[in-house]
Design a protein around this motif. Sequence first.
Motif, PDB file in Angstrom:
ATOM      1  N   MET A   1       0.860  -1.321   0.019  1.00  0.00           N
ATOM      2  CA  MET A   1      -0.001  -0.032  -0.105  1.00  0.00           C
ATOM      3  C   MET A   1       0.950   1.279   0.026  1.00  0.00           C
ATOM      4  O   MET A   1       1.824   1.211   0.785  1.00  0.00           O
ATOM      5  CB  MET A   1      -0.907   0.103   1.343  1.00  0.00           C
ATOM      6  CG  MET A   1      -1.699   1.177   1.260  1.00  0.00           C
ATOM      7  SD  MET A   1      -2.953   0.960   2.810  1.00  0.00           S
ATOM      8  CE  MET A   1      -3.536   2.520   2.874  1.00  0.00           C
ATOM      9  N   THR A   2       0.553   2.157  -1.081  1.00  0.00           N
ATOM     10  CA  THR A   2       1.270   3.419  -1.133  1.00  0.00           C
ATOM     11  C   THR A   2       0.718   4.553  -0.208  1.00  0.00           C
ATOM     12  O   THR A   2      -0.276   4.307   0.084  1.00  0.00           O
ATOM     13  CB  THR A   2       1.681   3.818  -2.519  1.00  0.00           C
ATOM     14  OG1 THR A   2       0.281   4.193  -2.884  1.00  0.00           O
ATOM     15  CG2 THR A   2       1.939   2.782  -3.364  1.00  0.00           C
ATOM     16  N   ASP A   3       1.283   5.660  -0.107  1.00  0.00           N
ATOM     17  CA  ASP A   3       0.850   6.875   0.378  1.00  0.00           C
ATOM     18  C   ASP A   3      -0.266   7.424  -0.251  1.00  0.00           C
ATOM     19  O   ASP A   3      -1.076   8.230   0.573  1.00  0.00           O
ATOM     20  CB  ASP A   3       1.926   7.765   0.759  1.00  0.00           C
ATOM     21  CG  ASP A   3       3.041   7.331   2.004  1.00  0.00           C
ATOM     22  OD1 ASP A   3       2.962   6.636   2.506  1.00  0.00           O
ATOM     23  OD2 ASP A   3       4.264   8.013   1.516  1.00  0.00           O
ATOM     24  N   GLN A   4      -0.600   7.254  -1.437  1.00  0.00           N
ATOM     25  CA  GLN A   4      -1.555   7.741  -2.285  1.00  0.00           C
ATOM     26  C   GLN A   4      -2.820   6.560  -2.177  1.00  0.00           C
ATOM     27  O   GLN A   4      -3.612   7.002  -2.746  1.00  0.00           O
ATOM     28  CB  GLN A   4      -0.937   7.834  -3.655  1.00  0.00           C
ATOM     29  CG  GLN A   4      -0.244   9.027  -4.056  1.00  0.00           C
ATOM     30  CD  GLN A   4       1.348   8.592  -3.549  1.00  0.00           C
ATOM     31  OE1 GLN A   4       1.769   7.423  -3.567  1.00  0.00           O
ATOM     32  NE2 GLN A   4       1.933   9.629  -2.771  1.00  0.00           N
ATOM     33  N   GLU A   5      -2.863   5.731  -1.537  1.00  0.00           N
ATOM     34  CA  GLU A   5      -3.856   4.893  -1.462  1.00  0.00           C
ATOM     35  C   GLU A   5      -4.567   4.962   0.135  1.00  0.00           C
ATOM     36  O   GLU A   5      -3.906   5.098   1.111  1.00  0.00           O
ATOM     37  CB  GLU A   5      -3.483   3.248  -1.607  1.00  0.00           C
ATOM     38  CG  GLU A   5      -2.923   2.973  -3.048  1.00  0.00           C
ATOM     39  CD  GLU A   5      -2.318   1.633  -3.047  1.00  0.00           C
ATOM     40  OE1 GLU A   5      -2.847   0.696  -2.153  1.00  0.00           O
ATOM     41  OE2 GLU A   5      -1.215   1.587  -3.647  1.00  0.00           O
ATOM     42  N   THR A   6      -5.978   4.905  -0.037  1.00  0.00           N
ATOM     43  CA  THR A   6      -6.859   4.855   1.124  1.00  0.00           C
ATOM     44  C   THR A   6      -7.315   3.396   1.561  1.00  0.00           C
ATOM     45  O   THR A   6      -7.865   3.108   0.380  1.00  0.00           O
ATOM     46  CB  THR A   6      -7.843   5.892   0.727  1.00  0.00           C
ATOM     47  OG1 THR A   6      -7.361   7.150   0.502  1.00  0.00           O
ATOM     48  CG2 THR A   6      -8.820   6.026   2.052  1.00  0.00           C
ATOM     49  N   LEU A   7      -7.172   3.288   2.487  1.00  0.00           N
ATOM     50  CA  LEU A   7      -7.832   1.947   3.001  1.00  0.00           C
ATOM     51  C   LEU A   7      -9.363   2.091   3.290  1.00  0.00           C
ATOM     52  O   LEU A   7      -9.845   2.828   3.936  1.00  0.00           O
ATOM     53  CB  LEU A   7      -7.300   1.515   4.200  1.00  0.00           C
ATOM     54  CG  LEU A   7      -7.697   0.224   5.006  1.00  0.00           C
ATOM     55  CD1 LEU A   7      -7.374  -0.916   4.172  1.00  0.00           C
ATOM     56  CD2 LEU A   7      -7.237  -0.034   6.336  1.00  0.00           C
ATOM     57  N   LEU A   8     -10.121   1.083   2.331  1.00  0.00           N
ATOM     58  CA  LEU A   8     -11.474   1.114   2.488  1.00  0.00           C
ATOM     59  C   LEU A   8     -12.019  -0.015   3.284  1.00  0.00           C
ATOM     60  O   LEU A   8     -13.170   0.165   3.937  1.00  0.00           O
ATOM     61  CB  LEU A   8     -11.969   0.775   0.893  1.00  0.00           C
ATOM     62  CG  LEU A   8     -11.545   2.021  -0.050  1.00  0.00           C
ATOM     63  CD1 LEU A   8     -11.886   1.680  -1.307  1.00  0.00           C
ATOM     64  CD2 LEU A   8     -12.268   3.294   0.546  1.00  0.00           C
TER      65      LEU A   8
ATOM     66  N   ARG B   1      -7.040  -6.855   2.391  1.00  0.00           N
ATOM     67  CA  ARG B   1      -7.502  -5.283   2.849  1.00  0.00           C
ATOM     68  C   ARG B   1      -7.725  -4.813   1.142  1.00  0.00           C
ATOM     69  O   ARG B   1      -7.426  -5.270   0.020  1.00  0.00           O
ATOM     70  CB  ARG B   1      -6.280  -4.525   2.858  1.00  0.00           C
ATOM     71  CG  ARG B   1      -5.887  -4.906   4.391  1.00  0.00           C
ATOM     72  CD  ARG B   1      -4.541  -4.290   4.971  1.00  0.00           C
ATOM     73  NE  ARG B   1      -3.555  -4.251   3.844  1.00  0.00           N
ATOM     74  CZ  ARG B   1      -2.890  -3.467   3.325  1.00  0.00           C
ATOM     75  NH1 ARG B   1      -3.290  -2.203   3.353  1.00  0.00           N
ATOM     76  NH2 ARG B   1      -1.855  -3.737   2.628  1.00  0.00           N
ATOM     77  N   ILE B   2      -8.603  -3.815   1.128  1.00  0.00           N
ATOM     78  CA  ILE B   2      -9.103  -3.295   0.064  1.00  0.00           C
ATOM     79  C   ILE B   2      -8.565  -1.685   0.179  1.00  0.00           C
ATOM     80  O   ILE B   2      -8.878  -1.262   1.252  1.00  0.00           O
ATOM     81  CB  ILE B   2     -10.586  -3.116  -0.126  1.00  0.00           C
ATOM     82  CG1 ILE B   2     -11.192  -4.689  -0.348  1.00  0.00           C
ATOM     83  CG2 ILE B   2     -10.757  -2.226  -1.537  1.00  0.00           C
ATOM     84  CD1 ILE B   2     -10.712  -5.170  -1.581  1.00  0.00           C
ATOM     85  N   THR B   3      -7.769  -1.086  -0.998  1.00  0.00           N
ATOM     86  CA  THR B   3      -7.427   0.241  -0.988  1.00  0.00           C
ATOM     87  C   THR B   3      -7.833   0.822  -2.276  1.00  0.00           C
ATOM     88  O   THR B   3      -8.233  -0.039  -3.068  1.00  0.00           O
ATOM     89  CB  THR B   3      -6.097   0.368  -0.837  1.00  0.00           C
ATOM     90  OG1 THR B   3      -5.388  -0.228  -1.889  1.00  0.00           O
ATOM     91  CG2 THR B   3      -5.379  -0.419   0.476  1.00  0.00           C
TER      92      THR B   3
END
Length: 256
Positions: free
Chosen positions: A1-8, A19-21
Amino acid sequence: MTDQETLLEKRRDDYGTLRITENREGYRFLYFGEQTEQSCIFLADPAWLEYDYTRAMLLGTFWCKSNPQMTLLGLGGGALANCLVRHFAPAGVRVVELRGEVLALAREWLGLSADPRLEVSIGCAEKHIAAAPTSCDLLCVDLYMEGGLSRLQLQADFFAACQRALRPGGVLVINQWQMGETGLPYAAAMLRDLFGDSYLQVQVEEGNIILFVPAAGDPPLALDRSALGAWAAGLEPQLGYSLAPYIRDLSRAGDH
């Protein structure tokens, strides 16, 4: 997961964490554990294939008869299943997925198709294939866990059963991983003992090697780049990308 991804979404099952991002461009990702990016879905078009290895797997449809019965072992985010249903006119697509939570996440977050031709069942790929001889025209094996390749993708008995699951004229498509920088798949010696050295393969940038194997007793798959190129050109407007790079790099296993 990168800093540009949001955890959903984050869930656990008997096999680990899922995990879904989502990123700012509208892509959603399915992760196995904390680091393993397993699938990518473009939410605006869930039939879009982002990864090279999934695009390369589409080449298997070239050798299939019209309106094939397809089986996928491993669902992931569902992009390949979505693509096959939308663009390749199958009689049906049967998916066998080990993890019920993967299916639930694909439906809830990743735009899994509701097309009635797509059927997903929860169960063991090994048991399903053993009980399904001559059941399909295209069989895609894409079995990975958080740590990498499923143990099944290293077992001769399993792949022999996969080949038996094909109808005459059918094609087995295997997503394997490359051994270092050798240009060879894991278990290359076993695969050649089982299938000979005339099956086709293509290496892609992610480190995967895609294998294309005919049904038992069938002749080797024809490597006709002209016919493949014309077929791919016809698909490009609807897919939105070209399959030509994978056709260019196709080769016989015996050439390596």
